[in-house]
Design an enzyme around this catalytic site. Structure first.
Site: not given
Length: 433
Positions: A268-269
Site C-alpha cells: 500500500c504505502f
C-alpha cells in the site's frame, strides 16, 4: 444482502469472508481457479489473522467462489476489489480494472433491475466516474443514475490486522453519486455502523478516491519524519525511542507510528505514495515533500548495512537476516525492507542466510534468483554467523539466544527485545538508538 465481489486477493478475500460473517450472502468472482478451489474448500489463500476460521465457517453456505461473472446476476451490489499495479513512473496500470469492468458490464446486460457497482480498489480521482462507470455502461446497456448506480468505498485494511480493521474501522468512507447508492451501502454496513467508535463519512466520489491516498501519504510521511529524527538522534548518540516517546505525549501528534527503524514497505504505502506523486505531476504540481518522504525511506536499509559494516568485514562474511515479511503477522514480502537489506549485503559480498516464520515460501517464489540460504529457525540462521541484522520485528525474535554465532554482533532495525546481559552479545546496535 446478496453481494458479489470481483477479485479474491488480499482485500477481496478478507472483505468477502467478513461480509459473510456479518450475515450477507457473498460470492467471490475470481479468474484464478486455484484460489476459487481453495476458498470453496474452506481454506484461506492468504495468511491473515482471523481469516481462515471465517472462510472455514461460511464456505459452502454464505460464502462461495466462482470464475463465472454471471454470478453477479444473483446479487444486488458488486464490489470491485482488484489490483492496480504501478507503472515504472509510479502511475497506475488500470488494465485489470478495465478488463473486469468489461466482464461485469457484459454480465449485467442480462440483469433486470437496478445494480450498484462499488470500487474498493485504490484509484486516483476520476477513475470511478471516468473509467469504470463508462465501461460498465457501454457493456451492460445500463445508465448510471437510472438502472445502474456507482460508488467509491475505499478500504483501510492493514496486513496482519485486516479482519479487525474491516469489522471495527475508525471510519467508513462512502463516495456516492446518488442517495440510493448511499442508502444501499449504509444497509450493507449496518452492523459495523452500530459501533459508536466508527465514523461515517459520506462524500462525493472524487473525495472518497483521494481520502485513501491522503491517509496513506500522511502516515508514510510521519514514518519517514520519525526515521529522519531517528537518524539525527543516532548521530548525536541519543536514543530516538526515548525522544519520540516524549514527543508522542503531545496530543497534536499522538504516540502512534513513532517507532523509528527500517521504514515502510508492503503493497500500500509504496504504491499509493508513488501514485499520488505521479498523479500530482500529471496535474502540473511538484510534490517535493512526498519525494523527500520516499527518499528518506529508501536510505534506511543501506543505513542498517553500513552500521553492520562498522563491526564486520562483509566480504565473505556469513550474515543472518531475521525477518523477510514487510511487517510481522503477514507473509507479504512486497517492497519489504528486508529484501533491500539483503540486496545491499549481497552487493558487499556477504553470504546471507535468512529466516522468517511464514514468508520464506513467498520469497522463494517471488525472488527465485535471490541467491541466499534459508534457515528453518532463527537459531538456525544465527548458527555460525559472523553478524546478524533484524529486519522484521516478529515476537518470536524477542529474547533469542545468540550463543551459536561465530561472532555475536547484531544490528537491529526494529528494536526487538534482547537479553540485557552485557555478556550476551559482543555488539548490539540499534539503527536509530
Amino acid at each position: 444482502m446478496n453481494v458479489s465481489i470481483i477479485g479474491s486477493g488480499y482485500v477481496g478475500t478478507t472483505i468477502a469472508a467478513c461480509l459473510a460473517d456479518l450475515g450477507h450472502e457473498v460470492v467471490n468472482v475470481e479468474i484464478d481457479e486455484g484460489i476459487v478451489e481453495t476458498i470453496n474448500a474452506g481454506e484461506a489463500p492468504i495468511h491473515e489473522a482471523g481469516l481462515e476460521e471465517r472462510i472455514a465457517e461460511h464456505a459452502g453456505t454464505r460464502l462461495r467462489a466462482t470464475t463465472d461473472y454471471d454470478a453477479v446476476l444473483e446479487t444486488d451490489i458488486t464490489l470491485l476489489c482488484l489490483p492496480t499495479p504501478q507503472n515504472e513512473d509510479g502511475s497506475l496500470d488500470l488494465a485489470i480494472m478495465r478488463a473486469a469492468s468489461e466482464s461485469l458490464g457484459d454480465a449485467l446486460a442480462a440483469k433486470d433491475g437496478d445494480h450498484l457497482v462499488v470500487v474498493k480498489s485504490t484509484v486516483l480521482p476520476g477513475t470511478t466516474e471516468e473509467v469504470v462507470g463508462p465501461i460498465v455502461e457501454e457493456h451492460s446497456g445500463k445508465r448510471v443514475g437510472e438502472d445502474l448506480e456507482l460508488a467509491m468505498n475505499p478500504e483501510f485494511l492493514r496486513m496482519s490486522t485486516a479482519v479487525q480493521d474491516f469489522l471495527e474501522p475508525d471510519k467508513l468512507v462512502l463516495g456516492t453519486t446518488s442517495e440510493a447508492a448511499a442508502e444501499t451501502l449504509r444497509e450493507l454496513y449496518a452492523p459495523i455502523l452500530e459501533n459508536p467508535d466508527t465514523h461515517l463519512v459520506e462524500t462525493d466520489v472524487r473525495e472518497a478516491e483521494l481520502i485513501k491516498y491522503a491517509n496513506n501519504a500522511f502516515l508514510a510521511a510521519k514514518v519517514s519524519l520519525v526515521n529522519e529524527l531517528g537518524n539525527v538522534s543516532k548521530a548525536y548518540g541519543a536514543d530516538a525511542y526515548e525522544v519520540l516517546e516524549a514527543v508522542g505525549l503531545d496530543d497534536r501528534i499522538s504516540e502512534r507510528f513513532l517507532r523509528s527503524g527500517l521504514g515502510w514497505g508492503g503493497s500500500c504505502f509504496p504504491k499509493d505514495v508513488n501514485a499520488i506523486r505521479a498523479g500530482a505531476r500529471e496535474q502540473g504540481y511538484e510534490p517535493e515533500l512526498l519525494d523527500a518522504v520516499v527518499g528518506v525511506n529508501d536510505k534506511q536499509p543501506r543505513q542498517l548495512v553500513s552500521l553492520l559494516a562498522d563491526h564486520v568485514e562483509l566480504e565473505g562474511a556469513r550474515i543472518a537476516v531475521l525477518g523477510l515479511s514487510f511487517k510481522p503477522g503477514t507473509d507479504d514480502v512486497r517492497k519489504s525492507r528486508a529484501l533491500e537489506v539483503i540486496d545491499s549485503l549481497c552487493e558487499r559480498g556477504a553470504d546471507v542466510v535468512a529466516y522468517d516464520p511464514v514468508a520464506i515460501d513467498n520469497v522463494r517464489e517471488a525472488y527465485p534468483n535471490l541467491g541466499i540460504e534459508y534457515a528453518d529457525s532463527a537459531e538456525g540462521a544465527l548458527e555460525g554467523a559472523d553478524g546478524a541484522v533484524v529486519a522484521t520485528d516478529w515476537p518470536a525474535f524477542d529474547d533469542l539466544s545468540f550463543d551459536g554465532m561465530a561472532r555475536r554482533i547484531v544490528v537491529d532495525g526494529r528494536r526487538i527485545d534482547v537479553d540485557e546481559d552485557e555478556d550476551a552479545l559482543e555488539v548490539y546496535e540499534g539503527l536509530t538508538w
